[in-house]
Write a protein that holds these residues in place. Structure first.
Motif, PDB file in Angstrom:
ATOM      1  N   HIS A  88       0.816  -1.149   0.037  1.00 42.34           N
ATOM      2  CA  HIS A  88      -0.018  -0.130   0.102  1.00 42.34           C
ATOM      3  C   HIS A  88       0.830   1.494   0.054  1.00 42.34           C
ATOM      4  O   HIS A  88       1.724   1.481   0.690  1.00 42.34           O
ATOM      5  CB  HIS A  88      -0.800  -0.024   1.237  1.00 42.34           C
ATOM      6  CG  HIS A  88      -2.115  -0.868   1.107  1.00 42.34           C
ATOM      7  ND1 HIS A  88      -2.194  -2.166   1.690  1.00 42.34           N
ATOM      8  CD2 HIS A  88      -3.170  -0.685   0.272  1.00 42.34           C
ATOM      9  CE1 HIS A  88      -3.340  -2.649   1.248  1.00 42.34           C
ATOM     10  NE2 HIS A  88      -4.128  -1.821   0.625  1.00 42.34           N
ATOM     11  N   ALA A  93      -3.803   5.776   1.222  1.00 45.09           N
ATOM     12  CA  ALA A  93      -4.585   4.912   1.848  1.00 45.09           C
ATOM     13  C   ALA A  93      -4.871   5.215   3.520  1.00 45.09           C
ATOM     14  O   ALA A  93      -3.786   5.505   4.025  1.00 45.09           O
ATOM     15  CB  ALA A  93      -3.875   3.519   1.851  1.00 45.09           C
ATOM     16  N   PRO A  98      -6.361   0.209   4.793  1.00 46.13           N
ATOM     17  CA  PRO A  98      -6.093   0.426   3.613  1.00 46.13           C
ATOM     18  C   PRO A  98      -6.331  -0.597   2.489  1.00 46.13           C
ATOM     19  O   PRO A  98      -5.947  -0.496   1.365  1.00 46.13           O
ATOM     20  CB  PRO A  98      -4.465   0.620   3.747  1.00 46.13           C
ATOM     21  CG  PRO A  98      -4.448  -0.218   4.759  1.00 46.13           C
ATOM     22  CD  PRO A  98      -5.618  -0.312   5.816  1.00 46.13           C
ATOM     23  N   HIS A 102      -4.811   1.313  -3.683  1.00 46.47           N
ATOM     24  CA  HIS A 102      -3.424   2.365  -3.288  1.00 46.47           C
ATOM     25  C   HIS A 102      -2.434   1.285  -3.388  1.00 46.47           C
ATOM     26  O   HIS A 102      -1.299   1.399  -2.588  1.00 46.47           O
ATOM     27  CB  HIS A 102      -3.619   2.941  -2.014  1.00 46.47           C
ATOM     28  CG  HIS A 102      -4.764   3.942  -1.999  1.00 46.47           C
ATOM     29  ND1 HIS A 102      -5.060   4.859  -2.768  1.00 46.47           N
ATOM     30  CD2 HIS A 102      -5.765   4.114  -1.230  1.00 46.47           C
ATOM     31  CE1 HIS A 102      -6.148   5.768  -2.518  1.00 46.47           C
ATOM     32  NE2 HIS A 102      -6.740   5.223  -1.524  1.00 46.47           N
TER      33      HIS A 102
END
Length: 169
Positions: A88, A93, A98, A102
């Motif tokens: 991520h 994020a 998250p 992303h």
């Protein structure tokens, strides 16, 4: 000519052809997904996650934290089969969840090791698309900025020493 055809036939027999057409694009981490290393439900925990595509497997292995991802990646048998790895970008994020998007290529990301924000198993590696973003993160959360190739087993071992005050299990 006959030898050339025999070679082509052998390659096709090893399943090379369909392998090449597979997409190595990151996929969303869904609610039921379990960590390949620890078996925990990934989306129940905060912090950056990761996923890795390996040879002869359609879907990526998924990891509850960048720490678990790297512990797995740095095993010789894993390194031999990995085709693509994603983490991520915590610039975009939210830390607490998250999971859906992303995701960026892990090899080009920058990591903050030893920051004060925890992931699924405690201390984790905060991952960012840009070095500048990682440096801004250290201003608030501490830690050290490192590149992908710098993260080895000794670095991950040192993370274990940093067990934070609050530990999820």
């Amino acid at each position: 000519m006959v030898l050339f055809l025999a070679g082509q036939f052998l390659l096709a027999g090893c399943g090379q052809a369909p392998e090449a057409e597979r997409s190595l694009e990151p996929v969303a981490i869904e609610a039921g997904d379990e960590c390949h290393v620890c078996g925990m439900l990934i989306t129940r925990f905060p912090g950056p996650k990761g996923e890795a595509f390996v040879r002869h497997r359609e879907t990526p292995l998924k990891f509850c934290s960048t720490r678990d991802l790297f512990v797995w990646l740095r095993q010789p048998e894993s390194a031999a089969i990995v085709e693509a790895v994603f983490v991520h970008d915590m610039t975009s994020a939210p830390w607490d969840s998250p999971a859906r998007k992303h995701l960026i290529p892990a090899e080009t990301a920058w990591y903050v090791v030893g920051g004060d924000q925890s992931g699924a198993m405690g201390p984790t590696l905060a991952s960012f698309a840009w070095r500048e973003a990682a440096e801004v993160y250290t201003d608030t959360h501490g830690g050290q900025v490192m590149a992908y190739e710098e993260i080895n087993l000794p670095v991950l071992e040192a993370l274990n020493e940093l067990e934070p005050r609050h530990h999820h299990h």
